[in-house]
Design an enzyme around this catalytic site. Structure first.
Site, PDB file in Angstrom:
ATOM      1  N   GLU A 128      36.741  49.487  42.892  1.00  0.00           N
ATOM      2  CA  GLU A 128      37.809  48.669  43.464  1.00  0.00           C
ATOM      3  C   GLU A 128      37.440  48.161  44.849  1.00  0.00           C
ATOM      4  O   GLU A 128      37.760  47.037  45.224  1.00  0.00           O
ATOM      5  CB  GLU A 128      39.115  49.481  43.549  1.00  0.00           C
ATOM      6  CG  GLU A 128      39.661  49.925  42.204  1.00  0.00           C
ATOM      7  CD  GLU A 128      40.096  48.756  41.343  1.00  0.00           C
ATOM      8  OE1 GLU A 128      39.212  48.041  40.843  1.00  0.00           O
ATOM      9  OE2 GLU A 128      41.308  48.558  41.178  1.00  0.00           O
ATOM     10  N   THR A 181      42.258  38.904  44.867  1.00  0.00           N
ATOM     11  CA  THR A 181      42.973  40.028  45.473  1.00  0.00           C
ATOM     12  C   THR A 181      42.905  39.950  46.996  1.00  0.00           C
ATOM     13  O   THR A 181      43.896  40.170  47.690  1.00  0.00           O
ATOM     14  CB  THR A 181      42.379  41.365  44.988  1.00  0.00           C
ATOM     15  OG1 THR A 181      42.410  41.367  43.563  1.00  0.00           O
ATOM     16  CG2 THR A 181      43.191  42.536  45.498  1.00  0.00           C
TER      17      THR A 181
END
Lengths: 306, 306
Positions: A128, A181
């Site tokens: 991530e 993101t």
């Protein structure tokens, strides 16, 4: 055991009032991954189908996550990773998390499970970090644990599994526009009013209570987000119309999935979920935006061996 | 029934990460109130013992709360209210809330219960508005409902009752210095960092989970407040020393009760609670500040008829 094929599920993170701490795991949307030991002392991404993603190990979230696991073990075992990528990157339903979680789950199995699920989460978080610049856990945790995951603390990392009311069904709309993101995070204000924060934690407390008591109405009333949604929803075409539509068709709650552009509707029972999905499909069909629609139960298991 | 005597319990609000939304009800600390119908069409405060408090109905929290109830009923029934005040005003353990809650509970009973507990909370909140300038519910709700109360929403008002783990015992230290709720509120910043807010709602979600699962260790880890406690604790003499002391003696968590100056320690079992209480007593005894110490189980019932 020399190889393992796994289903690596999609996940909905940032569940309304649970921004950054609460996510859930989907059942019918996910990637397939084949992980195989090699004798080369190297972690390699040997095949990616379905999407165009980096094959260099250090640029691939699965590669990075597996290397973090092996480093902790001081192991130089090599692995080949094949990914059949069905979750679109940038969709907001944990595409990178699925790859990271699936890879560490399979490698851990192939090494006779030296690590527990909590520890696997921390390795998958390295993926991530690569994908979004932020080692968040609210996608990788539900991908590995299944059900609803609550991140109580990042330092030290502590993730709780919460109960899953039987009848919950999730509808996900993925409008095919790109929101990174990183960009989606930068739009969020770094300071919030105490009043809104108090409302948010009141709602999150109530949401957790609703999961334990299977109180669907309370779950619906609690699925509010007055901090992030008002800002981020601007980036999602027709967000407010969709929210009204979902509510009119009986959804318990509606919000942004992850950092968008996908949105989710949480419904009680498949019948209502189908009604919500169909209404969204009709509405979005003449909006000149390509889209995908998913309907899924909550996956209680997380990554599964195929 | 023409009169009723009730026990009106003290409460601990602002339970760490549950600032403004979570409170619990005490068993062994509270006021006694005698409420009697009169034929004067007036609500009167006829007697107050134990403390020096306003006898004028409109200046007394119990009077104001009862008048709010009667107004909603369009009733001109009169009541005489006697209060034996054992909870010190300004102590931070819901002194005004006890009077408001006890009064509306008794009046509702004497009128054959036209209102449910949720509605009684809203009347009792009028007393809180008078006392502190803010109609908060996190003391009156647990005083009326017992156990742990979570305020999900103020508009509309929605309060949840959460389960009470069997072995919880509360130690309360009341250092006898005066902090007015109004002053204690004004010290709080009206904007908080998103990061701290996220930690807070992660902890509150975990705390609610811990109450359902009776996970005492998780309860302890969740009882954190990085938003209000760092600021307000400055007003409480030796707060940090007390917190360390409580932890060293086995308390699950320690924080400010309400808006202070009282502090609470939540403990598993009476043995640990007594140890914590005794350690605090020894520590505070040579600090030249008068104090009271309470040890109490969680009151699951709230206001009780005597």
């Amino acid at each position: 055991m020399a190889e393992l094929k796994v289903f690596a599920p999609a996940t909905v993170a940032n569940l309304s009032c649970g921004f950054d701490v609460l996510g859930c795991c989907l059942d019918s949307v996910g990637d397939e991954m084949l992980i195989r030991k090699n004798n080369l002392n190297q972690v390699r991404i040997t095949k990616i189908t379905g999407q165009d993603l980096p094959m260099e190990t250090d640029q691939n979230v699965a590669g990075v996550a597996v290397k973090a696991l092996l480093k902790e073990l001081n192991s130089n075992q090599g692995f080949d990773i094949e990914i059949d990528k069905k979750i679109k990157p940038g969709s907001g339903i944990g595409s990178s998390a699925a790859s990271s979680a699936g890879a560490v789950y399979a490698v851990n199995k192939l090494l006779n499970e030296p690590f527990d699920a909590q520890k696997l989460i921390s390795f998958a978080m390295q993926g991530e970090l690569l994908a979004s610049g932020n080692a968040h856990a609210d996608n990788v945790a539900p991908a590995l644990l299944g059900g609803f995951s609550l991140v109580r603390s990042y330092d030290p990392l502590e993730v709780l599994s919460l109960p899953v009311p039987q009848e919950l069904v999730v509808v996900v709309l993925h409008p095919m526009i790109e929101i990174k993101t990183k960009d989606s995070r930068s739009i969020i204000k770094q300071n919030v009013s105490l009043k809104s924060a108090i409302n948010q934690w009141g709602n999150l407390g109530a949401l957790v209570s609703a999961l334990y008591t299977e109180d669907y109405d309370l779950l619906g009333r609690s699925l509010q987000d007055e901090i992030v949604e008002p800002v981020r929803s601007i980036l999602i075409p027709y967000f407010q119309d969709l929210k009204v539509l979902a509510s009119e068709n009986g959804a318990l709650g509606f919000g942004i999935s992850g950092s968008g552009p996908s949105v989710y509707a949480l419904c009680k029972g498949e019948q209502i979920a189908k009604k919500v999905r169909d209404a969204i499909e009709v509405f979005y069909s003449n909006k000149y935006i390509d889209f995908e629609l998913h309907l899924s139960g909550i996956n209680k298991q997380g990554v599964k061996v195929l």
